[in-house]
Motif scaffolding. Structure first.
Motif, short mmCIF file in Angstrom:
data_model
loop_
_atom_site.label_atom_id
_atom_site.label_comp_id
_atom_site.label_asym_id
_atom_site.label_seq_id
_atom_site.Cartn_x
_atom_site.Cartn_y
_atom_site.Cartn_z
N GLU A 1 0.86 -1.18 0.00
CA GLU A 1 0.00 0.00 0.00
C GLU A 1 0.90 1.23 0.00
OE1 GLU A 1 -3.50 2.21 2.66
OE2 GLU A 1 -2.77 0.21 3.23
N LEU A 2 0.93 1.93 -1.13
CA LEU A 2 1.75 3.12 -1.25
C LEU A 2 0.90 4.35 -0.96
CD1 LEU A 2 3.91 2.28 -4.40
CD2 LEU A 2 4.56 2.09 -1.99
N ILE A 3 1.40 5.20 -0.08
CA ILE A 3 0.66 6.38 0.40
C ILE A 3 1.53 7.60 0.18
CG2 ILE A 3 -0.39 7.45 2.45
CD1 ILE A 3 -0.63 4.60 3.62
N PRO A 4 0.95 8.73 -0.29
CA PRO A 4 1.77 9.95 -0.40
C PRO A 4 2.51 10.23 0.91
CG PRO A 4 -0.40 10.31 -1.37
CD PRO A 4 -0.44 8.96 -0.71
N GLN A 5 3.75 10.65 0.79
CA GLN A 5 4.62 10.72 1.98
C GLN A 5 4.07 11.61 3.09
OE1 GLN A 5 8.88 12.34 1.87
NE2 GLN A 5 9.17 10.14 1.74
N GLY A 6 3.56 12.77 2.73
CA GLY A 6 3.00 13.66 3.73
C GLY A 6 1.76 13.07 4.39
N THR A 7 0.94 12.38 3.59
CA THR A 7 -0.25 11.73 4.13
C THR A 7 0.15 10.60 5.08
OG1 THR A 7 -1.51 12.24 2.14
CG2 THR A 7 -2.37 10.51 3.54
N LEU A 8 1.18 9.83 4.70
CA LEU A 8 1.66 8.75 5.57
C LEU A 8 2.13 9.31 6.91
CD1 LEU A 8 2.49 5.77 6.01
CD2 LEU A 8 4.72 6.37 5.01
N ALA A 9 2.90 10.38 6.86
CA ALA A 9 3.40 10.99 8.09
C ALA A 9 2.24 11.45 8.98
CB ALA A 9 4.32 12.17 7.77
N GLU A 10 1.23 12.06 8.36
CA GLU A 10 0.10 12.56 9.15
C GLU A 10 -0.78 11.42 9.65
OE1 GLU A 10 -2.38 15.27 11.13
OE2 GLU A 10 -0.29 15.28 10.48
N LYS A 11 -0.93 10.34 8.89
CA LYS A 11 -1.70 9.19 9.35
C LYS A 11 -1.06 8.59 10.61
CE LYS A 11 -3.11 6.18 6.09
NZ LYS A 11 -4.60 6.07 5.96
N ILE A 12 0.28 8.54 10.64
CA ILE A 12 0.99 8.02 11.80
C ILE A 12 0.89 9.00 12.98
CG2 ILE A 12 3.24 7.32 12.70
CD1 ILE A 12 3.91 6.42 9.79
N ARG A 13 1.12 10.29 12.69
CA ARG A 13 1.04 11.30 13.75
C ARG A 13 -0.33 11.33 14.38
NH1 ARG A 13 -0.78 15.66 15.62
NH2 ARG A 13 -2.33 15.70 13.95
N ALA A 14 -1.38 11.28 13.53
CA ALA A 14 -2.74 11.30 14.03
C ALA A 14 -3.04 10.07 14.88
CB ALA A 14 -3.73 11.39 12.86
N GLY A 15 -2.53 8.92 14.44
CA GLY A 15 -2.72 7.70 15.22
C GLY A 15 -2.14 7.82 16.61
N GLY A 16 -0.94 8.38 16.70
CA GLY A 16 -0.31 8.57 18.00
C GLY A 16 -1.02 9.59 18.86
N ALA A 17 -1.72 10.53 18.22
CA ALA A 17 -2.44 11.59 18.95
C ALA A 17 -3.86 11.20 19.30
CB ALA A 17 -2.44 12.87 18.13
N GLY A 18 -4.28 10.00 18.87
CA GLY A 18 -5.64 9.55 19.16
C GLY A 18 -6.68 10.14 18.24
N ILE A 19 -6.27 10.65 17.09
CA ILE A 19 -7.20 11.23 16.10
C ILE A 19 -7.52 10.14 15.07
CG2 ILE A 19 -7.48 13.00 14.33
CD1 ILE A 19 -5.40 14.67 15.96
N PRO A 20 -8.77 9.72 14.93
CA PRO A 20 -9.08 8.56 14.09
C PRO A 20 -8.97 8.81 12.59
CG PRO A 20 -11.09 9.50 14.96
CD PRO A 20 -9.97 10.23 15.63
#
Length: 229
Positions: A96-115
């Protein structure tokens, strides 16, 4: 005080077959290379790995890939890894290839509890297929769900015995957000200090995100060496 292991085999012993694993680093910069080697030795398999890329053919995550221990790779690009390219084209691995900025934000949001969050990246492309879109101020945005993992392994320059971490320059890359997004985070540190020896104002990852520490030296290989003739 956190669990402080004396061997990398002990540090990764909790990582089981079929686990979802986040791995810090960008290319070969800031990767937890000793923890990866221990996973290769352990032989854990059917992993879903979330990382910016999959290392190179003979180092980093490329070793797990070569050993057929990765079932699915979630990242932003194939990179310098010819074996990764081969496995993708032959259908031997799910990717699953994800745009790099989107990947970074998906991980950051996960760590912040943002679904989930909205982003303009990927609108009107195959990335948007099957995903919800919404208009904001006349512009279309794509809903992306956040990412978390069973385990995160990261590398830090300095750490104390409480689990506070400091990263060195560009090795900071994906490591802080990945440290926050794992249910269990294992930190490979180059230098382990007593509590109170690190400047509190210099901490990048607070100890609350870290469960296990292991001190070790890294080779720090260069992904593509370029020298003047």
């Amino acid at each position: 005080m956190k669990t402080i292991c004396t061997s990398f085999q002990d540090a990764v012993a909790v990582i089981h077959d079929g686990a979802t694993l986040m791995v810090g680093g960008f290319g070969l910069c800031g990767i937890p290379e000793n923890a990866i080697l221990a996973l290769v030795e352990k032989g854990v398999k059917d992993l879903t790995v979330i990382s910016n890329n999959c290392g190179v053919d003979d180092w980093g995550l490329g070793l797990l890939l070569k050993n057929k221990q990765i079932k699915k790779m979630v990242g932003s690009y194939v990179g310098e890894n010819k074996e990764f390219e081969r496995q993708v084209l032959s259908g031997e691995i799910e990717v699953e290839l994800i745009p790099q900025g989107t990947l970074a934000e998906k991980i950051r949001a996960g760590g912040a509890g943002i679904p989930a969050f909205y982003t303009p990246a990927g609108v009107g492309t195959p990335i948007a297929e099957g995903k919800e879109t919404r208009m904001f101020n006349g512009k279309e945005y794509l809903l992306e769900e956040s990412l978390t993992a069973d385990f995160s392994i990261v590398r830090a320059w300095k750490g104390d015995k409480m689990g506070n971490l400091v990263y060195h320059k560009t090795a900071r890359n994906f490591n802080p957000m990945i440290a926050a997004a794992g249910r269990i985070t294992i930190a490979e540190v180059e230098n382990l200090y007593e509590v109170g020896e690190l400047d509190p104002n210099s901490i990048h990852t607070p100890s609350i995100y870290v469960q296990t520490l292991i001190e070790g030296n890294q080779e720090k290989r260069i992904e593509r060496l370029t020298v003047r003739s």
